[in-house]
Design a protein around this motif. Structure first.
Motif, PDB file in Angstrom:
ATOM      1  N   MET A   1      76.649  39.426  33.066  1.00  0.00           N
ATOM      2  CA  MET A   1      75.425  38.929  32.464  1.00  0.00           C
ATOM      3  C   MET A   1      75.723  38.303  31.114  1.00  0.00           C
ATOM      4  SD  MET A   1      73.441  42.216  30.878  1.00  0.00           S
ATOM      5  CE  MET A   1      72.483  41.092  29.865  1.00  0.00           C
ATOM      6  N   SER A   2      74.727  37.586  30.568  1.00  0.00           N
ATOM      7  CA  SER A   2      74.939  36.897  29.296  1.00  0.00           C
ATOM      8  C   SER A   2      73.714  37.044  28.404  1.00  0.00           C
ATOM      9  CB  SER A   2      75.196  35.409  29.539  1.00  0.00           C
ATOM     10  OG  SER A   2      74.025  34.807  30.063  1.00  0.00           O
ATOM     11  N   MET A   3      73.934  36.878  27.124  1.00  0.00           N
ATOM     12  CA  MET A   3      72.838  36.951  26.149  1.00  0.00           C
ATOM     13  C   MET A   3      72.982  35.807  25.163  1.00  0.00           C
ATOM     14  SD  MET A   3      70.510  38.847  24.133  1.00  0.00           S
ATOM     15  CE  MET A   3      70.738  40.611  24.276  1.00  0.00           C
TER      16      MET A   3
ATOM     17  N   ASP B   1      63.641  37.440  19.363  1.00  0.00           N
ATOM     18  CA  ASP B   1      63.114  38.128  18.185  1.00  0.00           C
ATOM     19  C   ASP B   1      63.502  37.458  16.869  1.00  0.00           C
ATOM     20  OD1 ASP B   1      65.699  39.054  19.056  1.00  0.00           O
ATOM     21  OD2 ASP B   1      65.593  40.595  17.508  1.00  0.00           O
TER      22      ASP B   1
ATOM     23  N   ALA C   1      67.434  36.208  23.632  1.00  0.00           N
ATOM     24  CA  ALA C   1      66.765  37.025  22.610  1.00  0.00           C
ATOM     25  C   ALA C   1      65.812  36.134  21.817  1.00  0.00           C
ATOM     26  CB  ALA C   1      67.798  37.656  21.681  1.00  0.00           C
TER      27      ALA C   1
ATOM     28  N   ARG D   1      72.803  41.515  12.094  1.00  0.00           N
ATOM     29  CA  ARG D   1      71.930  42.489  11.425  1.00  0.00           C
ATOM     30  C   ARG D   1      72.809  43.505  10.702  1.00  0.00           C
ATOM     31  NH1 ARG D   1      67.075  40.069  12.436  1.00  0.00           N
ATOM     32  NH2 ARG D   1      66.251  40.288  14.538  1.00  0.00           N
TER      33      ARG D   1
ATOM     34  N   GLN E   1      72.672  42.280  20.709  1.00  0.00           N
ATOM     35  CA  GLN E   1      71.466  41.825  20.015  1.00  0.00           C
ATOM     36  C   GLN E   1      71.467  42.242  18.536  1.00  0.00           C
ATOM     37  OE1 GLN E   1      67.880  42.818  22.202  1.00  0.00           O
ATOM     38  NE2 GLN E   1      66.634  41.392  21.024  1.00  0.00           N
TER      39      GLN E   1
ATOM     40  N   MET F   1      80.038  40.033  32.159  1.00  0.00           N
ATOM     41  CA  MET F   1      80.626  39.173  31.138  1.00  0.00           C
ATOM     42  C   MET F   1      80.807  39.956  29.836  1.00  0.00           C
ATOM     43  SD  MET F   1      79.206  35.322  30.650  1.00  0.00           S
ATOM     44  CE  MET F   1      79.218  34.777  28.964  1.00  0.00           C
TER      45      MET F   1
ATOM     46  N   ILE G   1      71.223  34.252  21.703  1.00  0.00           N
ATOM     47  CA  ILE G   1      70.284  34.582  20.629  1.00  0.00           C
ATOM     48  C   ILE G   1      69.666  33.279  20.134  1.00  0.00           C
ATOM     49  CG2 ILE G   1      70.072  35.529  18.300  1.00  0.00           C
ATOM     50  CD1 ILE G   1      72.156  37.621  19.094  1.00  0.00           C
TER      51      ILE G   1
ATOM     52  N   ILE H   1      63.991  38.512  25.941  1.00  0.00           N
ATOM     53  CA  ILE H   1      64.008  39.889  25.450  1.00  0.00           C
ATOM     54  C   ILE H   1      63.665  39.859  23.968  1.00  0.00           C
ATOM     55  CG2 ILE H   1      66.537  39.788  25.046  1.00  0.00           C
ATOM     56  CD1 ILE H   1      66.597  42.820  25.595  1.00  0.00           C
ATOM     57  N   ALA H   2      62.801  40.785  23.536  1.00  0.00           N
ATOM     58  CA  ALA H   2      62.510  40.903  22.100  1.00  0.00           C
ATOM     59  C   ALA H   2      63.050  42.254  21.645  1.00  0.00           C
ATOM     60  CB  ALA H   2      61.028  40.743  21.839  1.00  0.00           C
ATOM     61  N   GLY H   3      62.227  43.306  21.649  1.00  0.00           N
ATOM     62  CA  GLY H   3      62.726  44.620  21.228  1.00  0.00           C
ATOM     63  C   GLY H   3      63.460  45.361  22.330  1.00  0.00           C
TER      64      GLY H   3
ATOM     65  N   LEU I   1      69.338  44.934  34.395  1.00  0.00           N
ATOM     66  CA  LEU I   1      69.054  43.855  33.449  1.00  0.00           C
ATOM     67  C   LEU I   1      69.197  42.517  34.169  1.00  0.00           C
ATOM     68  CD1 LEU I   1      70.975  45.043  30.265  1.00  0.00           C
ATOM     69  CD2 LEU I   1      68.495  44.888  30.558  1.00  0.00           C
TER      70      LEU I   1
ATOM     71  N   SER J   1      68.902  52.495  23.426  1.00  0.00           N
ATOM     72  CA  SER J   1      68.153  51.544  24.241  1.00  0.00           C
ATOM     73  C   SER J   1      68.099  50.178  23.576  1.00  0.00           C
ATOM     74  CB  SER J   1      66.736  52.063  24.486  1.00  0.00           C
ATOM     75  OG  SER J   1      66.798  53.336  25.070  1.00  0.00           O
ATOM     76  N   TYR J   2      69.117  49.872  22.792  1.00  0.00           N
ATOM     77  CA  TYR J   2      69.195  48.575  22.126  1.00  0.00           C
ATOM     78  C   TYR J   2      70.545  47.972  22.480  1.00  0.00           C
ATOM     79  CZ  TYR J   2      67.910  45.156  18.574  1.00  0.00           C
ATOM     80  OH  TYR J   2      67.544  44.003  17.929  1.00  0.00           O
TER      81      TYR J   2
ATOM     82  N   THR K   1      78.198  42.583  27.830  1.00  0.00           N
ATOM     83  CA  THR K   1      76.885  42.211  27.298  1.00  0.00           C
ATOM     84  C   THR K   1      75.852  43.325  27.478  1.00  0.00           C
ATOM     85  OG1 THR K   1      77.457  40.009  28.068  1.00  0.00           O
ATOM     86  CG2 THR K   1      75.228  40.303  27.292  1.00  0.00           C
TER      87      THR K   1
ATOM     88  N   HIS L   1      66.375  49.654  32.333  1.00  0.00           N
ATOM     89  CA  HIS L   1      67.763  49.499  32.798  1.00  0.00           C
ATOM     90  C   HIS L   1      68.522  50.812  32.672  1.00  0.00           C
ATOM     91  CE1 HIS L   1      71.969  48.296  32.734  1.00  0.00           C
ATOM     92  NE2 HIS L   1      72.056  48.538  31.450  1.00  0.00           N
ATOM     93  N   ARG L   2      68.395  51.493  31.537  1.00  0.00           N
ATOM     94  CA  ARG L   2      69.110  52.756  31.322  1.00  0.00           C
ATOM     95  C   ARG L   2      68.620  53.821  32.292  1.00  0.00           C
ATOM     96  NH1 ARG L   2      73.584  52.049  28.615  1.00  0.00           N
ATOM     97  NH2 ARG L   2      73.635  54.293  28.262  1.00  0.00           N
ATOM     98  N   GLN L   3      67.321  53.757  32.619  1.00  0.00           N
ATOM     99  CA  GLN L   3      66.757  54.737  33.568  1.00  0.00           C
ATOM    100  C   GLN L   3      67.131  54.408  35.009  1.00  0.00           C
ATOM    101  OE1 GLN L   3      62.571  54.377  32.724  1.00  0.00           O
ATOM    102  NE2 GLN L   3      62.560  56.139  31.338  1.00  0.00           N
TER     103      GLN L   3
ATOM    104  N   ASP M   1      69.063  59.358  26.104  1.00  0.00           N
ATOM    105  CA  ASP M   1      69.359  58.005  26.599  1.00  0.00           C
ATOM    106  C   ASP M   1      68.102  57.370  27.216  1.00  0.00           C
ATOM    107  OD1 ASP M   1      70.675  55.683  27.175  1.00  0.00           O
ATOM    108  OD2 ASP M   1      71.876  56.486  28.823  1.00  0.00           O
ATOM    109  N   ASP M   2      66.945  57.669  26.659  1.00  0.00           N
ATOM    110  CA  ASP M   2      65.683  57.207  27.236  1.00  0.00           C
ATOM    111  C   ASP M   2      64.662  56.879  26.145  1.00  0.00           C
ATOM    112  OD1 ASP M   2      63.959  56.612  29.310  1.00  0.00           O
ATOM    113  OD2 ASP M   2      63.192  58.660  29.453  1.00  0.00           O
TER     114      ASP M   2
ATOM    115  N   VAL N   1      65.320  47.330  28.346  1.00  0.00           N
ATOM    116  CA  VAL N   1      66.573  48.095  28.235  1.00  0.00           C
ATOM    117  C   VAL N   1      66.355  49.543  28.660  1.00  0.00           C
ATOM    118  CG1 VAL N   1      68.480  48.765  26.716  1.00  0.00           C
ATOM    119  CG2 VAL N   1      67.381  46.542  26.417  1.00  0.00           C
ATOM    120  N   VAL N   2      65.194  50.101  28.301  1.00  0.00           N
ATOM    121  CA  VAL N   2      64.908  51.485  28.718  1.00  0.00           C
ATOM    122  C   VAL N   2      64.855  51.549  30.247  1.00  0.00           C
ATOM    123  CG1 VAL N   2      63.201  53.347  28.658  1.00  0.00           C
ATOM    124  CG2 VAL N   2      63.746  52.098  26.573  1.00  0.00           C
TER     125      VAL N   2
END
Lengths: 159, 297
Positions: B1-3, B48, B46, A71, A67, A1, B5, B23-25, B40, A62-63, A20, B33-35, A42-43, B30-31
């Motif tokens: 997927m969706s998020m 936070d 969210a 901000r 979200q 999405m 807040i 999910i907070a931080g 996710l 990693s953010y 997303t 997921h990236r690895q 990337d870690d 996310v780390v």
């Protein structure tokens, strides 16, 4: 999405349609063209992707970009005032704290957050402030010197 | 997927009841997921920006909201003053950026046996407050953690706070860990201790261990230490008990034998620092830096 997201970066609003699961560093670089922010590991280990979120350093690799809505995001492009370099930028060049330059944007963002929070840091506090940023070239000493020089300059003191 | 807040606990619980994951931080989610370790979740909520989850409330019991960050834990007057072992642990987590977004609730619910805040929470008697659309319950942490990365929480349950009983003025706590570097590090092994003194003698001591078992574990058999002074003899017994009860693995970070030896050393140092704090000595946060434990500068 995908979502229509409003990202506020360096005081500019960027409406952007993104999936997303996109990470913030990828969106900054590939959608907004702000390539000052680097992607290293990337870690969440190296700090090359460091940006400020409401003034606090965050690993943007990693953010999730969605979200970060609402901000204030600050990247290295937001440091200089037009053609005038930020004191941290000027000092890191003067001390020789830049070699290959890949870590430099992340280092500057961590240093900026540190000095905003603590304008007169001790050497140990500078080390802790930069402890999430890796540099393979300089051996760190000249980067620390640049932060110290900036603190002294901003405080107008020899502390 | 969706998020989504969220700005209230009710919004979070509705989203979770419909299948969303909190999910907070994102420093684990996310780390990971990236690895490529875990995709996710299809739906995220969210948490936070939910103000009520970010509060620290002094009292008996003390209450730490689930989204209180490590950066706040290591500097908050109540945490540093009364729950010092938690501040010691929070100050060692990751780097300034990790600590800015990483939360206590996230650390607890991620359920890593190497988590730094887990052993301090155990020795301080903390319970997790879990809230779902149908109600709230509190769970002791040794019942919450069922294995590496696993908890007994139900899918719709959100950790809303850690609840910690008040402590006498004559008590102190500390967390120390063995580390190969001073930032972006995970505990090789770690130990937390909480000590209450009655004059010069120990009236109670609790010890919990990090990264030597499938979950954080508490050391048993410490009742016999009550009534004794915290001297070298007592500390040697503490080290032996911790090493005996550990069941460490070998991995790229350390061998099982090395972990079994060093967990005794960490336990001894944690009890020593906790007892000194209980006696009124100021040892700055984190103990690792104050006492020069871990890698040299």
């Amino acid at each position: 999405m995908s979502d229509l997201v409003n990202l506020q970066v360096n005081g500019v609003a960027y409406p952007v349609q993104i999936a997303t699961d996109r990470n913030l560093s990828g969106v900054l670089r590939d959608e907004l063209g702000l390539t000052g922010t680097k992607e290293g590991c990337d870690d969440c280990e190296c700090g090359a992707c460091m940006v400020l979120l409401d003034g606090q350093p965050v690993n943007s690799c990693s953010y999730l970009a969605v979200q970060a809505q609402g901000r204030e995001i600050t990247t290295v492009e937001g440091l200089a005032d037009g053609d005038e370099l930020h004191p941290l930028q000027r000092n890191i060049l003067a001390t020789g704290g830049v070699q290959c330059g890949f870590c430099t944007p992340g280092m500057l963002m961590s240093a900026e957050a540190l000095l905003e929070r603590n304008p007169d840091p001790t050497d140990e506090e500078i080390r802790i402030g930069l402890s999430g940023n890796l540099c393979r070239c300089t051996g760190y000493a000249r980067i620390l010197a640049a932060v110290k020089a900036t603190a002294v300059e901003l405080n107008g003191s020899g502390a | 997927m969706s998020m989504q807040i969220a700005t209230s606990v009710d919004e979070v619980l509705s989203a979770m009841a419909a299948g969303a994951r909190p999910i907070a931080g994102g420093t684990d989610l996310v780390v990971g997921h990236r690895q490529g370790k875990a995709p996710l979740p299809e739906a995220l909520v969210a948490i936070d920006r939910v103000a009520e989850l970010g509060e620290i409330t002094d009292g008996d019991p003390l209450r730490i909201g689930a989204t209180v960050t490590h950066a706040r834990l290591m500097t908050d007057d109540v945490v540093v003053g009364k729950l010092t072992a938690i501040a010691d642990a929070a100050a060692l987590v990751g780097s300034p950026s990790t600590r800015n977004v990483g939360t206590l609730g996230g650390n607890v619910m991620n359920g890593s046996p190497a988590m730094d805040t887990g052993a301090p929470l155990i020795v301080l008697g903390a319970e997790a407050e879990l809230t779902s659309a149908t109600g709230t319950r509190t769970v002791a942490l040794d019942e919450l953690w069922t294995g590496p990365g696993r908890t007994s929480a139900e899918p719709g349950e959100l950790c809303t706070a850690l609840v910690i009983p008040g402590r006498p003025d004559t008590s102190g706590s500390a967390y120390v860990r063995l580390e190969y570097r001073r930032a972006m590090e995970i505990a090789v092994v770690g130990a937390a201790a909480a000590v209450t003194l009655d004059g010069a003698t120990v009236s109670s001591v609790r010890i919990a261990l990090t990264a030597v078992a499938p979950t954080i574990i508490e050391v048993s058999g410490l009742d016999a230490l009550a009534g004794r002074v915290p001297d070298d003899g007592l500390l040697a017994e503490v080290a032996e008990l911790a090493a005996e009860q550990a069941s460490p693995i070998s991995d790229l970070r350390a061998t099982d034998r090395y972990r079994r030896h060093t967990i005794g050393v960490m336990a001894r140092r944690a009890v020593d620092a906790a007892a000194r704090r209980a006696a009124g000595e100021e040892i700055s946060v984190p103990v690792n830096r104050a006492l020069g434990i871990g890698a040299a500068a």
